[in-house]
Design an enzyme around this catalytic site. Structure first.
Site, PDB file in Angstrom:
ATOM      1  N   LYS A  13       0.821  -1.142  -0.035  1.00 40.83           N
ATOM      2  CA  LYS A  13      -0.134   0.130  -0.045  1.00 40.83           C
ATOM      3  C   LYS A  13       1.019   1.336  -0.025  1.00 40.83           C
ATOM      4  O   LYS A  13       0.690   2.061  -0.837  1.00 40.83           O
ATOM      5  CB  LYS A  13      -0.804   0.061   1.176  1.00 40.83           C
ATOM      6  N   ARG A  87      -9.126   0.978   9.306  1.00 39.61           N
ATOM      7  CA  ARG A  87      -8.621  -0.639   9.626  1.00 39.61           C
ATOM      8  C   ARG A  87      -9.787  -1.203  10.410  1.00 39.61           C
ATOM      9  O   ARG A  87      -9.693  -2.726  10.879  1.00 39.61           O
ATOM     10  CB  ARG A  87      -7.604  -0.715  10.532  1.00 39.61           C
ATOM     11  N   ARG A 126      12.115  -6.352   4.477  1.00 39.69           N
ATOM     12  CA  ARG A 126      11.871  -4.962   4.224  1.00 39.69           C
ATOM     13  C   ARG A 126      12.887  -4.062   4.963  1.00 39.69           C
ATOM     14  O   ARG A 126      13.106  -4.176   6.173  1.00 39.69           O
ATOM     15  CB  ARG A 126      10.404  -4.686   4.522  1.00 39.69           C
ATOM     16  N   ARG A 171      -0.010  -8.991  13.472  1.00 40.46           N
ATOM     17  CA  ARG A 171      -0.608  -7.950  12.633  1.00 40.46           C
ATOM     18  C   ARG A 171      -1.494  -8.684  11.518  1.00 40.46           C
ATOM     19  O   ARG A 171      -2.596  -8.109  11.271  1.00 40.46           O
ATOM     20  CB  ARG A 171       0.504  -7.209  11.768  1.00 40.46           C
TER      21      ARG A 171
HETATM   22  P1  ADP Z   1       1.475  -2.439   7.993  1.00 40.41           P
HETATM   23  O1  ADP Z   1       2.776  -2.384   6.994  1.00 40.41           O
HETATM   24  O2  ADP Z   1       1.629  -3.459   8.856  1.00 40.41           O
HETATM   25  O3  ADP Z   1       0.357  -2.247   6.854  1.00 40.41           O
HETATM   26  P2  ADP Z   1       1.330   0.280   8.872  1.00 40.41           P
HETATM   27  O4  ADP Z   1       2.590   1.159   8.677  1.00 40.41           O
HETATM   28  O5  ADP Z   1      -0.087   0.899   8.152  1.00 40.41           O
HETATM   29  O6  ADP Z   1       1.589  -1.178   8.844  1.00 40.41           O
HETATM   30  O7  ADP Z   1       1.009   0.580  10.522  1.00 40.41           O
HETATM   31  C1  ADP Z   1       1.758  -0.215  11.530  1.00 40.41           C
HETATM   32  C2  ADP Z   1       0.923  -0.181  12.897  1.00 40.41           C
HETATM   33  O8  ADP Z   1       0.495   1.041  13.116  1.00 40.41           O
HETATM   34  C3  ADP Z   1      -0.129  -1.073  12.912  1.00 40.41           C
HETATM   35  O9  ADP Z   1       0.270  -2.607  13.161  1.00 40.41           O
HETATM   36  C4  ADP Z   1      -0.827  -0.634  14.233  1.00 40.41           C
HETATM   37  O10 ADP Z   1      -0.192  -0.718  15.423  1.00 40.41           O
HETATM   38  C5  ADP Z   1      -0.831   0.897  13.669  1.00 40.41           C
HETATM   39  N1  ADP Z   1      -1.773   1.309  12.913  1.00 40.41           N
HETATM   40  C6  ADP Z   1      -1.792   1.983  11.804  1.00 40.41           C
HETATM   41  N2  ADP Z   1      -2.775   2.249  11.206  1.00 40.41           N
HETATM   42  C7  ADP Z   1      -3.913   1.977  12.276  1.00 40.41           C
HETATM   43  C8  ADP Z   1      -5.342   1.989  12.311  1.00 40.41           C
HETATM   44  N3  ADP Z   1      -5.771   2.700  11.186  1.00 40.41           N
HETATM   45  N4  ADP Z   1      -5.848   1.617  13.070  1.00 40.41           N
HETATM   46  C9  ADP Z   1      -5.223   1.194  14.380  1.00 40.41           C
HETATM   47  N5  ADP Z   1      -3.828   1.075  14.374  1.00 40.41           N
HETATM   48  C10 ADP Z   1      -3.014   1.484  13.306  1.00 40.41           C
END
Ligand code: ADP
Length: 213
Positions: A13, A87, A126, A171
């Site tokens: 994403k 999410r 990564r 996750r």
């Molecule tokens: P990923 O690569 O796992 O998609 P992100 O960089 O989007 O990760 O998010 C990393 C972490 O930040 C998530 O595992 C969560 O802890 C928190 N997080 C990010 N966006 C949200 C959201 N919309 N709601 C709740 N927690 C979030």
């Protein structure tokens, strides 16, 4: 045009959002990036979220909805890309309301499908540039041999605290339990387009462009 990129951790994403920003002048709103920035800034909120994120659990809806609310009055002539938000179903409802309050609405939701084995392989390989956020992968896009980021020239490569096998398992579980219901939610609203997220970056990009045209 306002769009959501939806998909499990490691679906790509962030990589695709960055391309959309460069090519279409859209504004990327990544709650993951916002939370990591809060964590590094040493604010009270940063301390609260640091542990939750490192474990791979979800931060509370109130916190992330608040972060998005603060950003929605940013100038966005060409639209927002929501990356990592919403999410949960509560976040999805909040987004509809927040956009409506700005006289805006969602135009499309692109679901990036990638199988679980590939996600695990991608995430454990990564790293990113700490300066500009360029994403590298030990197998498919290794860090340049001269030790300098190919995008900005900095020498500050980082691996995320939650890019380890145990956090990744959490996750993925959070994704399947709390986020994947959004696929049905947006399908029922007639907004969902599924694309294959497994191909090369340029192939996936072409599929997203087609989905949005
Ligand atoms: P990923 O690569 O796992 O998609 P992100 O960089 O989007 O990760 O998010 C990393 C972490 O930040 C998530 O595992 C969560 O802890 C928190 N997080 C990010 N966006 C949200 C959201 N919309 N709601 C709740 N927690 C979030």
């Amino acid at each position: 045009m306002n769009i959501i990129l939806l998909g499990p951790p490691g679906a790509g994403k962030g990589t695709q959002a960055r391309i959309l920003v460069e090519e279409h002048g859209m504004v990327q709103l990544s709650t993951g990036d916002m939370l990591r920035a809060a964590k590094e800034s040493g604010t009270e909120m940063g301390d609260i979220v640091a542990d939750v994120m490192a474990r791979g659990a979800l931060v509370t809806d109130d916190i992330v909805i608040g972060l998005i609310r603060e950003q929605l009055n940013t100038v966005n002539a060409n639209g927002f890309i929501f990356d990592g938000f919403p999410r949960t179903l509560a976040q999805a409802d909040a987004l509809t309301n927040l956009l409506a309050a700005e006289g805006e609405s969602l135009d499309a939701v692109v679901e990036m499908e990638v199988d679980d084995d590939a996600l695990v392989a991608r995430i454990t390989a990564r790293s990113t540039c700490g300066d500009c956020g360029e994403v590298y992968n030990d197998n498919t896009k290794p860090q340049p041999a001269d030790g300098k980021c190919s995008n900005c020239g900095a020498s500050d490569f980082r691996r995320r605290a939650d890019d380890n096998e145990e956090s990744l398992r959490t996750r993925l579980m959070e994704y399947y339990k709390k986020t994947s219901p959004l696929i049905g939610y947006y399908y029922a609203k007639g907004m969902l387009t599924k694309i294959d997220g497994l191909g090369e970056i340029a192939t996936v990009k072409a599929a997203i462009d087609k989905a949005l045209s």
